[in-house]
Design a protein around this motif. Sequence first.
Motif, PDB file in Angstrom:
ATOM      1  N   LYS A 128      -4.676   2.445   2.058  1.00 13.58           N
ATOM      2  CA  LYS A 128      -4.481   2.487   3.512  1.00 13.58           C
ATOM      3  C   LYS A 128      -3.250   1.688   3.914  1.00 13.58           C
ATOM      4  O   LYS A 128      -3.104   0.531   3.562  1.00 13.58           O
ATOM      5  CB  LYS A 128      -5.710   1.901   4.211  1.00 13.58           C
ATOM      6  CG  LYS A 128      -6.906   2.799   4.128  1.00 13.58           C
ATOM      7  CD  LYS A 128      -7.993   2.324   5.092  1.00 13.58           C
ATOM      8  CE  LYS A 128      -9.277   3.079   4.824  1.00 13.58           C
ATOM      9  NZ  LYS A 128     -10.271   2.300   4.120  1.00 13.58           N
ATOM     10  N   SER A 186       0.830  -1.203   0.000  1.00 14.07           N
ATOM     11  CA  SER A 186       0.000   0.000   0.000  1.00 14.07           C
ATOM     12  C   SER A 186       0.871   1.262   0.000  1.00 14.07           C
ATOM     13  O   SER A 186       0.565   2.227  -0.706  1.00 14.07           O
ATOM     14  CB  SER A 186      -0.955  -0.013   1.202  1.00 14.07           C
ATOM     15  OG  SER A 186      -1.758  -1.179   1.171  1.00 14.07           O
ATOM     16  N   ASP A 206      -4.397  -3.030  -5.492  1.00  8.98           N
ATOM     17  CA  ASP A 206      -3.777  -3.394  -4.217  1.00  8.98           C
ATOM     18  C   ASP A 206      -4.413  -4.702  -3.763  1.00  8.98           C
ATOM     19  O   ASP A 206      -5.623  -4.753  -3.541  1.00  8.98           O
ATOM     20  CB  ASP A 206      -4.050  -2.271  -3.193  1.00  8.98           C
ATOM     21  CG  ASP A 206      -3.206  -2.416  -1.930  1.00  8.98           C
ATOM     22  OD1 ASP A 206      -2.314  -3.273  -1.892  1.00  8.98           O
ATOM     23  OD2 ASP A 206      -3.455  -1.629  -0.976  1.00  8.98           O
ATOM     24  N   THR A 216      -4.727  -4.771   4.426  1.00 11.77           N
ATOM     25  CA  THR A 216      -5.501  -4.883   3.192  1.00 11.77           C
ATOM     26  C   THR A 216      -6.074  -6.290   3.077  1.00 11.77           C
ATOM     27  O   THR A 216      -5.332  -7.262   2.986  1.00 11.77           O
ATOM     28  CB  THR A 216      -4.600  -4.561   1.967  1.00 11.77           C
ATOM     29  OG1 THR A 216      -3.893  -3.353   2.241  1.00 11.77           O
ATOM     30  CG2 THR A 216      -5.428  -4.391   0.700  1.00 11.77           C
TER      31      THR A 216
HETATM   32 MG    MG Z   1      -1.813  -2.991   2.407  1.00 11.79          MG
END
Ligand code: MG
Length: 201
Positions: free
Chosen positions: A51, A37, A75, A59
Amino acid sequence: MIIKTAEFIKSSTSEKQCPTGTLPEFAFIGRSNVGKSSLINFLSGKKNLAKTSSTPGKTRLINHFIINDAWYIVDLPGYGYSRASKKEKEKIDKIIHGYISKRKQMYCLFVLIDCRHNPQRIDLQFIYWLGKNQVPFVIVFTKTDKLNRQELKNNVKIYTGELKKEWEEVPEYFFTSVKNRAGREEILEYIDKWGDKSMRV
Ligand code: MG
Ligand code: GTP
């Protein structure tokens, strides 16, 4: 490549839910906490697009971000988060493998490896699976600010040595440090070069 716009589009729990259309996608994967991220924010030039967290396992979904209204950064959840339950790990593996094997719009997968560590079985197994399934991918050694030049050189040598056991040719690799703002141009240029030449659609 100049990034003019970067916007979050959606989070999906499976490949089926991902955005429709044929725009190219470049996805980022690796062990939990490797810096996926953070790297996405660095590449996009937007600090809080994806985030990030010092606690692994942040995540958990497939996140799509549209860049310049022309292509997506994706992501993906981190694999091998040791504190997740067995059931949770299986769920995440299913999301990851489903996305990678089915998503025709995914032009290339960036596999992130923390440059500080010796080759980990979970990463090598994952890379082996990519090869077996003919997934186009490259490697990114992250957090290079944590090592000096010689240490980095040694670790990369160990890593490529390990890969050579399975691969005739070592996959292409990049170095990044979000802290030192290194590696951004190289990755964006690489993405740019793909143009419309997907191997999968
Ligand atoms: Mg992440
Ligand atoms: P999950 O979503 O939990 O799988 O993690 P992730 O791979 O998305 O990692 P994330 O970007 O959240 O970063 C994890 C931690 O590593 C954070 O504390 C970041 O600040 C730190 N980090 C990421 N990239 C770098 C880097 O290049 N250098 C240094 N020193 N720290 C970094």
